[in-house]
Design a protein around this motif. Structure first.
Motif, PDB file in Angstrom:
ATOM      1  N   PRO A 490       0.819  -1.207   0.000  1.00  0.00           N
ATOM      2  CA  PRO A 490       0.000   0.000   0.000  1.00  0.00           C
ATOM      3  C   PRO A 490       0.856   1.261   0.000  1.00  0.00           C
ATOM      4  O   PRO A 490       1.970   1.279   0.531  1.00  0.00           O
ATOM      5  N   VAL A 491       0.340   2.314  -0.613  1.00  0.00           N
ATOM      6  CA  VAL A 491       0.983   3.626  -0.566  1.00  0.00           C
ATOM      7  C   VAL A 491      -0.067   4.631  -0.110  1.00  0.00           C
ATOM      8  O   VAL A 491      -1.267   4.354  -0.114  1.00  0.00           O
ATOM      9  N   ALA A 492       0.412   5.804   0.275  1.00  0.00           N
ATOM     10  CA  ALA A 492      -0.500   6.830   0.772  1.00  0.00           C
ATOM     11  C   ALA A 492      -0.372   8.108  -0.047  1.00  0.00           C
ATOM     12  O   ALA A 492       0.736   8.573  -0.318  1.00  0.00           O
ATOM     13  N   LEU A 493      -1.516   8.629  -0.451  1.00  0.00           N
ATOM     14  CA  LEU A 493      -1.582   9.976  -1.007  1.00  0.00           C
ATOM     15  C   LEU A 493      -1.880  10.900   0.170  1.00  0.00           C
ATOM     16  O   LEU A 493      -2.882  10.711   0.869  1.00  0.00           O
ATOM     17  N   ILE A 494      -1.033  11.882   0.366  1.00  0.00           N
ATOM     18  CA  ILE A 494      -1.124  12.707   1.573  1.00  0.00           C
ATOM     19  C   ILE A 494      -1.222  14.183   1.215  1.00  0.00           C
ATOM     20  O   ILE A 494      -0.458  14.696   0.397  1.00  0.00           O
ATOM     21  N   SER A 495      -2.177  14.818   1.853  1.00  0.00           N
ATOM     22  CA  SER A 495      -2.248  16.282   1.807  1.00  0.00           C
ATOM     23  C   SER A 495      -1.721  16.771   3.154  1.00  0.00           C
ATOM     24  O   SER A 495      -2.354  16.553   4.184  1.00  0.00           O
ATOM     25  N   PRO A 496      -0.546  17.387   3.170  1.00  0.00           N
ATOM     26  CA  PRO A 496       0.048  17.767   4.451  1.00  0.00           C
ATOM     27  C   PRO A 496      -0.757  18.840   5.180  1.00  0.00           C
ATOM     28  O   PRO A 496      -1.633  19.501   4.599  1.00  0.00           O
ATOM     29  N   ASN A 497      -0.435  19.006   6.431  1.00  0.00           N
ATOM     30  CA  ASN A 497      -0.939  20.154   7.183  1.00  0.00           C
ATOM     31  C   ASN A 497      -0.128  21.356   6.696  1.00  0.00           C
ATOM     32  O   ASN A 497       0.986  21.601   7.153  1.00  0.00           O
ATOM     33  N   TRP A 498      -0.698  22.071   5.758  1.00  0.00           N
ATOM     34  CA  TRP A 498       0.067  23.098   5.068  1.00  0.00           C
ATOM     35  C   TRP A 498       0.576  24.188   6.020  1.00  0.00           C
ATOM     36  O   TRP A 498       1.678  24.718   5.841  1.00  0.00           O
ATOM     37  N   VAL A 499      -0.204  24.499   7.028  1.00  0.00           N
ATOM     38  CA  VAL A 499       0.195  25.542   7.969  1.00  0.00           C
ATOM     39  C   VAL A 499       1.473  25.151   8.695  1.00  0.00           C
ATOM     40  O   VAL A 499       2.441  25.931   8.774  1.00  0.00           O
ATOM     41  N   LEU A 549      -0.181  15.265  -2.374  1.00  0.00           N
ATOM     42  CA  LEU A 549      -1.198  15.878  -3.228  1.00  0.00           C
ATOM     43  C   LEU A 549      -0.926  17.370  -3.373  1.00  0.00           C
ATOM     44  O   LEU A 549      -0.464  18.017  -2.428  1.00  0.00           O
ATOM     45  N   PRO A 550      -1.209  17.929  -4.521  1.00  0.00           N
ATOM     46  CA  PRO A 550      -0.922  19.361  -4.734  1.00  0.00           C
ATOM     47  C   PRO A 550      -1.886  20.281  -4.004  1.00  0.00           C
ATOM     48  O   PRO A 550      -1.657  21.479  -3.910  1.00  0.00           O
ATOM     49  N   ARG A 551      -2.981  19.726  -3.491  1.00  0.00           N
ATOM     50  CA  ARG A 551      -3.987  20.525  -2.778  1.00  0.00           C
ATOM     51  C   ARG A 551      -4.816  19.588  -1.903  1.00  0.00           C
ATOM     52  O   ARG A 551      -4.683  18.364  -1.965  1.00  0.00           O
ATOM     53  N   ASP A 552      -5.655  20.167  -1.081  1.00  0.00           N
ATOM     54  CA  ASP A 552      -6.551  19.365  -0.258  1.00  0.00           C
ATOM     55  C   ASP A 552      -7.669  18.762  -1.121  1.00  0.00           C
ATOM     56  O   ASP A 552      -8.070  19.356  -2.135  1.00  0.00           O
ATOM     57  N   LEU A 553      -8.149  17.590  -0.709  1.00  0.00           N
ATOM     58  CA  LEU A 553      -9.325  17.016  -1.361  1.00  0.00           C
ATOM     59  C   LEU A 553     -10.548  17.845  -0.965  1.00  0.00           C
ATOM     60  O   LEU A 553     -10.648  18.337   0.159  1.00  0.00           O
ATOM     61  N   THR A 554     -11.487  18.006  -1.898  1.00  0.00           N
ATOM     62  CA  THR A 554     -12.643  18.868  -1.632  1.00  0.00           C
ATOM     63  C   THR A 554     -13.952  18.196  -2.016  1.00  0.00           C
ATOM     64  O   THR A 554     -13.993  17.304  -2.869  1.00  0.00           O
TER      65      THR A 554
END
Length: 588
Positions: A490-499, A549-554
């Motif tokens: 398994p791999v993970a697509l991650i949207s970091p805590n940008w702040v 990920l280049p942005r948060d999922l919406t």
């Protein structure tokens, strides 16, 4: 109808000097005869009863493949108890859950170190017997006590299973649940015997002979190989037990006639062949990939009913002489008749590549809940990309939404401790959770997964929610999405805590998130977080690679539901190229 102890005893009473062999990295193979194996099994049964266990008590077995695993597993059944095979790599929290849920009275583990680890991490662990080593808790001492008890009262053996009927529970096999907690699949003696008899006759009859050398490579704790063991006994082959670390060398040593594998092993074999050729350089680095490609193209034409042209036929004949025959010999597959594949989806290109090598792969389909075989291809009737036709006695139909429904003697009794969960339709069909379709000739194709549980190419189940919860323990990880169905891991697509990331790396507010996600130092930082936060999971659940990920999922982009649940198929479609880029190094 028979029970498993009755069937196994009947099969082992016929003397065979090389029923099973193992070497586990040693220079030479050590064999055990059917007679000696039966003696050891019976001794363990006496020892289990001598330890105070009674009929239908639960006994857990946690080990890698070895002859001692067979001794313990069959000994549990001969004692009239219920066996609970568990993968040696299972994480402590899930093992603790199994101990508590099953109320196990005894457990066999592989090494003294395993025993120490389990005692430390599992408060509910029962008394433990380790298969290797010596001492009061060792199998050697346990078995010796049982042998002495057998000598003093040989008639007691029959009483251990006197009250067991074919429809009674034989195995309690825990498979990953969608919530992260394992589910106990209840399989009866009849489930396993009926499935092995039907599948074996359908696939093997007329294509296997006594004393053929076979390799047992899949974990015995997996229902696929657990059933194969019975087939080894029924067809009187000489089974050579191996583990993943030794498989390639053992293939060269044994030159097997038949094997059962999962897709991940095929991938490893091909990667090893190509990698070795590239490392050699020169002509070999070009010839081997060329030969494999030609073989695949030739078999694709045959499988699709197209007549290979004269040029392709010539190239295939040349590839066979210069490359393919030499590969078979080099990796020990020169005597192989066929390989049975199951437990996870097999990519058609891989199957065709092996077919081009002169090694047919018979892909099948099943689940732990179906003992496991539902369908399979067979020699003379192979459709690559399909999972074959249903085996005799198993009724398969499709629900209105395409879900595969199964009824037959192979279908489990139900889930253990599963009040309120009904996996059956009103008319008694088991709901597999897989979506499929039949072609005009009756071959079954798996087209989708109704349930979100991930099944890697090695056949291990991974609950995404469990891994995602572990990842989110990091304050630097905002949202995440775990994938890997049919993949090696398994791999993970991650949207970091940008702040927090902006603060950690002193990144100005006006820098777009897509630019941040492309930074190697940010990627490596989050990778370390993912590795650390999943380190306490089972090895097959751990996150080895990530993509940012280049942005948060919406919700607006359709990637999240109104309740903020990830829509997995939408995300996989939107980020297909990114996902492929994560896996690409593993296939190189």
């Amino acid at each position: 109808m028979q029970t498993l102890p009755q069937l196994i005893a009947e099969m082992l009473r016929e003397p065979r000097e090389r029923a099973f062999g193992e070497r586990l990295g040693a220079p030479d193979w050590t064999y055990i005869s059917s007679t000696r194996l039966l003696e050891r099994i019976q001794a363990v049964a006496y020892a289990i009863r001598g330890a105070g266990l009674e009929t239908t008590d639960r006994v857990v077995l946690i080990s890698n493949n070895r002859v001692d695993w067979l001794v313990a597993d069959f000994g549990i059944l001969f004692a009239g108890c219920i066996a609970i095979p568990v993968f040696a790599t299972l994480a402590s929290d899930q093992l603790e859950y199994i101990f508590k849920d099953s109320a196990a009275k005894l457990a066999f583990v592989e090494t003294p170190a395993d025993a120490e680890r389990i005692r430390a991490g599992c408060p509910s662990a029962p008394p433990l017997v380790h298969l290797t080593g010596t001492g009061s808790d060792s199998l050697w001492e346990f078995e010796a006590a049982g042998a002495a008890a057998k000598d003093s009262n040989p008639a007691a053996l029959e009483t251990f299973t006197a009250g067991i009927a074919p429809d009674d529970l034989a195995l309690l096999m825990y498979t990953s649940g969608t919530t992260g907690n394992p589910k106990g699949v209840m399989l009866s003696h009849h489930n396993l015997i009926a499935c092995e008899a039907a599948a074996g006759k359908y696939v093997l009859a007329g294509h296997i002979a006594e004393n053929w050398k076979v390799i047992a490579a899949l974990p015995f704790a997996h229902i696929f190989e657990h059933l194969d063991i019975i087939g080894f006994l029924r067809y009187k082959v000489s089974a050579h037990i191996t583990q993943p670390d030794y498989l390639l060398e053992d293939m060269k040593s044994v030159h097997p006639r038949i094997m059962a594998l999962v897709p991940r092993i095929f991938e490893r074999v091909l990667s090893g062949i190509i990698g070795k050729a590239k490392a050699a350089g020169g002509t070999q680095a070009k010839l081997v990939p060329w030969g494999l490609n030609v073989g695949r193209e030739y078999m694709a034409a045959v499988d699709e009913g197209r007549k290979p042209g004269s040029t392709l036929s010539f190239m295939y004949a040349l590839a066979e002489r210069l490359v393919l025959s030499k590969i078979r010999l080099a990796v020990g597959l020169d005597q192989l008749e066929f390989i049975v594949s199951g437990s996870a989806p097999l990519h058609r290109d891989i199957a065709l590549t092996f077919a081009g090598l002169g090694i047919p792969i018979l892909e099948g389909y099943g689940l732990t809940e179906t003992s496991p075989t539902i369908s399979c291809n067979r020699l003379g009737e192979i459709r690559y990309g399909s999972v074959g036709k249903p085996i005799p006695g198993v009724d398969v139909k499709l629900a209105g939404d395409g879900e595969i429904l199964v009824k037959g003697p192979n279908v489990m009794k139900g889930y253990y401790h599963s009040a309120g969960e009904n996996p059956f339709t009103e008319d008694g069909y088991f709901k597999t959770g897989d979506i499929g379709e039949f072609d005009k000739d009756g071959f079954l194709f798996i087209t989708d997964r109704k349930k979100e549980l991930i099944k890697t190419s090695s056949g291990k189940y991974v609950a995404p929610a469990r891994v995602e919860a572990a990842l989110k323990r990091s304050v630097y990880i905002g949202s995440c999405f775990v994938i890997g169905n049919g993949r090696a891991f398994p791999v993970a697509l991650i949207s970091p805590n940008w702040v927090l990331i902006r603060k950690e790396f002193d990144i100005p507010e006006d820098v777009p998130t897509a630019v941040i996600a492309a930074r190697a130092d940010v990627h490596d930082f989050i990778q370390r977080e993912a590795t650390q936060k999943t380190a306490d999971l089972a090895s097959f659940e751990q996150i080895r690679r990530i993509a940012l990920l280049p942005r948060d999922l919406t919700v607006e982009d359709g990637e999240l539901s109104p309740t903020l649940k990830v829509k997995r198929r939408v995300v996989e479609k939107n980020y297909a190229d990114l996902i492929e880029s994560v896996y690409r190094p593993a296939a190189a």
